[in-house]
Design a protein around this motif. Structure first.
Motif, PDB file in Angstrom:
ATOM      1  N   PRO A 186      29.860  10.220 -61.291  1.00  0.00           N
ATOM      2  CA  PRO A 186      29.479   8.712 -61.118  1.00  0.00           C
ATOM      3  C   PRO A 186      28.084   8.520 -61.531  1.00  0.00           C
ATOM      4  O   PRO A 186      27.334   7.605 -61.673  1.00  0.00           O
ATOM      5  CB  PRO A 186      29.590   8.622 -59.713  1.00  0.00           C
ATOM      6  CG  PRO A 186      29.486   9.928 -58.974  1.00  0.00           C
ATOM      7  CD  PRO A 186      30.139  10.689 -60.009  1.00  0.00           C
ATOM      8  N   GLY A 187      27.165   9.753 -61.571  1.00  0.00           N
ATOM      9  CA  GLY A 187      25.750   9.738 -62.204  1.00  0.00           C
ATOM     10  C   GLY A 187      24.842   9.052 -60.808  1.00  0.00           C
ATOM     11  O   GLY A 187      25.254   8.965 -59.815  1.00  0.00           O
ATOM     12  N   GLU A 188      23.614   8.865 -61.020  1.00  0.00           N
ATOM     13  CA  GLU A 188      22.573   8.523 -59.982  1.00  0.00           C
ATOM     14  C   GLU A 188      22.780   6.954 -59.831  1.00  0.00           C
ATOM     15  O   GLU A 188      23.224   6.324 -60.652  1.00  0.00           O
ATOM     16  CB  GLU A 188      21.043   8.737 -60.479  1.00  0.00           C
ATOM     17  CG  GLU A 188      20.764  10.178 -60.410  1.00  0.00           C
ATOM     18  CD  GLU A 188      20.970  10.921 -59.156  1.00  0.00           C
ATOM     19  OE1 GLU A 188      20.297  10.197 -57.997  1.00  0.00           O
ATOM     20  OE2 GLU A 188      21.117  11.883 -59.256  1.00  0.00           O
ATOM     21  N   PRO A 189      22.730   6.569 -58.320  1.00  0.00           N
ATOM     22  CA  PRO A 189      23.317   5.311 -58.199  1.00  0.00           C
ATOM     23  C   PRO A 189      22.124   4.225 -58.877  1.00  0.00           C
ATOM     24  O   PRO A 189      20.892   4.665 -58.760  1.00  0.00           O
ATOM     25  CB  PRO A 189      23.140   4.980 -56.864  1.00  0.00           C
ATOM     26  CG  PRO A 189      22.632   6.416 -56.242  1.00  0.00           C
ATOM     27  CD  PRO A 189      22.721   7.464 -57.332  1.00  0.00           C
ATOM     28  N   LYS A 190      22.746   3.304 -59.361  1.00  0.00           N
ATOM     29  CA  LYS A 190      21.557   2.275 -60.019  1.00  0.00           C
ATOM     30  C   LYS A 190      20.784   1.369 -58.853  1.00  0.00           C
ATOM     31  O   LYS A 190      19.894   0.917 -59.109  1.00  0.00           O
ATOM     32  CB  LYS A 190      22.546   1.099 -60.864  1.00  0.00           C
ATOM     33  CG  LYS A 190      23.209   1.925 -62.118  1.00  0.00           C
ATOM     34  CD  LYS A 190      22.284   2.696 -62.925  1.00  0.00           C
ATOM     35  CE  LYS A 190      23.286   3.277 -64.264  1.00  0.00           C
ATOM     36  NZ  LYS A 190      22.277   3.943 -65.214  1.00  0.00           N
ATOM     37  N   VAL A 191      21.537   1.273 -57.715  1.00  0.00           N
ATOM     38  CA  VAL A 191      20.858   0.592 -56.561  1.00  0.00           C
ATOM     39  C   VAL A 191      20.956   1.255 -55.234  1.00  0.00           C
ATOM     40  O   VAL A 191      21.729   2.070 -55.025  1.00  0.00           O
ATOM     41  CB  VAL A 191      21.878  -0.593 -56.466  1.00  0.00           C
ATOM     42  CG1 VAL A 191      21.270  -1.515 -55.142  1.00  0.00           C
ATOM     43  CG2 VAL A 191      21.937  -1.720 -57.605  1.00  0.00           C
ATOM     44  N   ARG A 192      19.917   1.417 -54.752  1.00  0.00           N
ATOM     45  CA  ARG A 192      19.529   1.910 -53.531  1.00  0.00           C
ATOM     46  C   ARG A 192      19.023   0.948 -52.432  1.00  0.00           C
ATOM     47  O   ARG A 192      18.101   0.071 -52.873  1.00  0.00           O
ATOM     48  CB  ARG A 192      18.999   3.161 -53.717  1.00  0.00           C
ATOM     49  CG  ARG A 192      17.455   3.167 -54.128  1.00  0.00           C
ATOM     50  CD  ARG A 192      16.831   4.248 -54.233  1.00  0.00           C
ATOM     51  NE  ARG A 192      15.385   4.277 -54.548  1.00  0.00           N
ATOM     52  CZ  ARG A 192      14.565   4.243 -53.891  1.00  0.00           C
ATOM     53  NH1 ARG A 192      14.392   4.370 -52.560  1.00  0.00           N
ATOM     54  NH2 ARG A 192      13.131   4.080 -54.234  1.00  0.00           N
ATOM     55  N   THR A 193      19.350   1.101 -51.120  1.00  0.00           N
ATOM     56  CA  THR A 193      18.932   0.237 -50.067  1.00  0.00           C
ATOM     57  C   THR A 193      17.475   0.664 -49.614  1.00  0.00           C
ATOM     58  O   THR A 193      17.370   2.030 -49.288  1.00  0.00           O
ATOM     59  CB  THR A 193      19.894   0.439 -48.814  1.00  0.00           C
ATOM     60  OG1 THR A 193      20.942  -0.007 -49.063  1.00  0.00           O
ATOM     61  CG2 THR A 193      19.336  -0.556 -47.663  1.00  0.00           C
ATOM     62  N   ILE A 194      16.574  -0.102 -49.813  1.00  0.00           N
ATOM     63  CA  ILE A 194      15.273   0.337 -49.408  1.00  0.00           C
ATOM     64  C   ILE A 194      14.898  -0.122 -48.016  1.00  0.00           C
ATOM     65  O   ILE A 194      14.368   0.712 -47.324  1.00  0.00           O
ATOM     66  CB  ILE A 194      13.976  -0.394 -50.208  1.00  0.00           C
ATOM     67  CG1 ILE A 194      14.217   0.236 -51.964  1.00  0.00           C
ATOM     68  CG2 ILE A 194      12.699  -0.018 -49.956  1.00  0.00           C
ATOM     69  CD1 ILE A 194      13.677  -0.649 -52.819  1.00  0.00           C
TER      70      ILE A 194
END
Length: 256
Positions: A211-219
């Motif tokens: 899936p690769g690195e997530p494009k979105v992460r919760t800050i």
């Protein structure tokens, strides 16, 4: 017809949500976890299509061990088989989730894939359409009515201010909207049978998809500000109350 249903386990809407230490996730202790309500519509529609034309219904979920509960609910409703993909502690955003699910679905030969149009926890509306795009198949979203005939599916979907009728050849993916059906309750015999049915569990590393690195992460997460209590407008008559209300709206709230 071979039908696949994508489902997610989410906190029940009546659960009290609190932010965990660190401020970027919620506290999971004490939360009642349920099948995403829009995915319930997807399971029900799949069961009705199977009843009308035969075939099988397989439910898929990408989630931790606890997601088995949602899969067993789908089995108790009448689904034939269930597959859980263990994320192995990886944090996956909507696109990464879609990549994993699409890769797994490509291993089968599904005529129709059904998913809820959104999950009530993150509301990103992304997984269903992204799965269709990654699989290279047509996609119709926000479906409130469908009819399968002669290798095609005709759907009525909601648009702003009305509805739109679309038709496409199978295989295809549709996402469900409220009004499509009324999900059935699992019967006691269905619940007992579901407890005995095996759930095919495989690790993310076994899916063959990166899936690769997530494009979105919760800050950070923040609760909405608490609403102030209401105010009762006093007055000796209806006219006086109306005048006081207009004055408050103009001078205090400054909305008129």
């Amino acid at each position: 017809m071979e039908i696949a249903v994508l489902l997610k386990q989410v906190p029940a809407t009546e659960s009290l949500i609190e932010i965990a230490d660190g401020g970027a996730a919620i506290k999971t202790d004490g939360i009642n976890w349920v099948m995403n309500p829009y995915d319930e519509l997807a399971v029900e529609e799949a069961l009705q299509i199977r009843a009308a034309g035969g075939g099988t219904v397989t439910v898929f979920s990408l989630g931790p061990e606890k997601a088995v509960e949602a899969l067993r609910t789908a089995l108790a409703m009448g689904a034939d088989t269930a597959v859980r993909i263990d994320p192995q502690g990886n944090s996956l955003d909507g696109l990464a989730t879609a990549k994993v699910l699409a890769g797994e679905l490509k291993k089968g030969a599904y005529d129709l894939i059904i998913a809820g149009h959104r999950a009530v926890d993150d509301d990103n509306f992304q997984v269903g359409p992204a799965v269709a795009e990654l699989m290279g198949i047509p996609h119709i979203s926000m479906v409130i009515r469908q009819e399968v005939t002669d290798g095609k599916i005709r759907c009525t979907r909601t648009i702003d201010g009305g509805t739109l009728v679309l038709e496409t050849a199978l295989p295809a993916l549709i996402t469900t909207q409220r009004g499509l059906n009324e999900p059935r309750y699992a019967s006691l015999p269905g619940i007992m049978k579901a407890k005995k049915k095996p759930i095919d569990t495989r690790a993310l590393s076994e899916t063959g998809t990166n899936p690769g690195e997530p494009k979105v992460r919760t800050i950070a997460m923040r609760l909405p500000p608490q609403r102030k209590g209401g105010r009762i407008i006093e007055g000796d008559s209806a006219a006086a109350k109306a005048a006081a209300l207009v004055k408050a709206l103009r001078e205090e709230a400054k909305v008129i």
